[in-house]
Write a protein that holds these residues in place. Sequence first.
Motif, PDB file in Angstrom:
ATOM      1  N   ALA A 103      49.263  49.398  40.746  1.00 33.93           N
ATOM      2  CA  ALA A 103      48.803  50.197  39.613  1.00 33.93           C
ATOM      3  C   ALA A 103      47.920  51.336  40.096  1.00 33.93           C
ATOM      4  CB  ALA A 103      48.049  49.314  38.632  1.00 33.93           C
ATOM      5  N   GLY A 104      48.153  52.498  39.525  1.00 33.36           N
ATOM      6  CA  GLY A 104      47.318  53.641  39.837  1.00 33.36           C
ATOM      7  C   GLY A 104      46.046  53.604  39.006  1.00 33.36           C
ATOM      8  N   GLN A 105      45.100  54.396  39.413  1.00 34.29           N
ATOM      9  CA  GLN A 105      43.844  54.454  38.680  1.00 34.29           C
ATOM     10  C   GLN A 105      44.056  55.186  37.374  1.00 34.29           C
ATOM     11  OE1 GLN A 105      40.275  54.524  40.260  1.00 34.29           O
ATOM     12  NE2 GLN A 105      40.890  53.045  41.757  1.00 34.29           N
ATOM     13  N   ARG A 106      43.325  54.739  36.360  1.00 28.18           N
ATOM     14  CA  ARG A 106      43.415  55.375  35.054  1.00 28.18           C
ATOM     15  C   ARG A 106      42.029  55.807  34.633  1.00 28.18           C
ATOM     16  NH1 ARG A 106      46.769  50.480  33.321  1.00 28.18           N
ATOM     17  NH2 ARG A 106      48.782  51.045  34.161  1.00 28.18           N
ATOM     18  N   GLY A 107      41.968  56.585  33.591  1.00 27.78           N
ATOM     19  CA  GLY A 107      40.675  56.970  33.051  1.00 27.78           C
ATOM     20  C   GLY A 107      40.379  58.440  33.272  1.00 27.78           C
TER      21      GLY A 107
ATOM     22  N   ALA B  88      39.761  59.507  37.064  1.00 27.00           N
ATOM     23  CA  ALA B  88      41.008  59.569  37.831  1.00 27.00           C
ATOM     24  C   ALA B  88      41.827  60.788  37.421  1.00 27.00           C
ATOM     25  CB  ALA B  88      41.815  58.299  37.628  1.00 27.00           C
ATOM     26  N   ARG B  89      41.872  61.057  36.111  1.00 20.98           N
ATOM     27  CA  ARG B  89      42.596  62.247  35.639  1.00 20.98           C
ATOM     28  C   ARG B  89      41.964  63.519  36.184  1.00 20.98           C
ATOM     29  NH1 ARG B  89      42.623  61.951  29.620  1.00 20.98           N
ATOM     30  NH2 ARG B  89      42.037  59.837  30.061  1.00 20.98           N
TER      31      ARG B  89
ATOM     32  N   ARG C 182      40.207  63.807  38.933  1.00 17.58           N
ATOM     33  CA  ARG C 182      40.457  63.868  40.370  1.00 17.58           C
ATOM     34  C   ARG C 182      41.884  64.361  40.647  1.00 17.58           C
ATOM     35  NH1 ARG C 182      37.958  62.648  45.324  1.00 17.58           N
ATOM     36  NH2 ARG C 182      36.256  62.539  43.841  1.00 17.58           N
ATOM     37  N   ARG C 183      42.858  63.859  39.868  1.00 20.54           N
ATOM     38  CA  ARG C 183      44.243  64.322  40.049  1.00 20.54           C
ATOM     39  C   ARG C 183      44.359  65.809  39.749  1.00 20.54           C
ATOM     40  NH1 ARG C 183      45.501  59.147  38.113  1.00 20.54           N
ATOM     41  NH2 ARG C 183      45.530  59.869  35.967  1.00 20.54           N
TER      42      ARG C 183
END
Length: 117
Positions: free
Chosen positions: A56-60, A63-64, A66-67
């Motif tokens: 699972a990738g990071q959520r929140g 994380a958004r 950072r992406r």
Amino acid sequence: MSRERARRRAEREAEQARQAALRAERRARSARRRERLDRLTAPVAAVLPRRGVRIAGQRGILARRRRAQNGVVAVLFLIVQVIAWLLVSSWAARFGVLVLSLLLVPVLVTVAFDRRS
């Protein structure tokens, strides 16, 4: 009448037996194929995660964010490289821009996005 029913039942049973034999052959073939594949991939399977296991990738929000920041950095890096390729004709200078960009990207990311200060 009962002979006719017996004949139809015998035909049905023969067809069912034929279908069962086909299914058994398919299962055996599939098992042999799976066995061959397992033998080939056993060394790799010890290193990689199991098939079907999702990491699972990071959520929140963080994380958004950072992406998004990583996307902006990547696009700017590519833009710098394209501009260098278009404006500079020397291969040495192009390579120099690439190396300098690779060295400066972490510094600029730290200066621009560091939240600790």
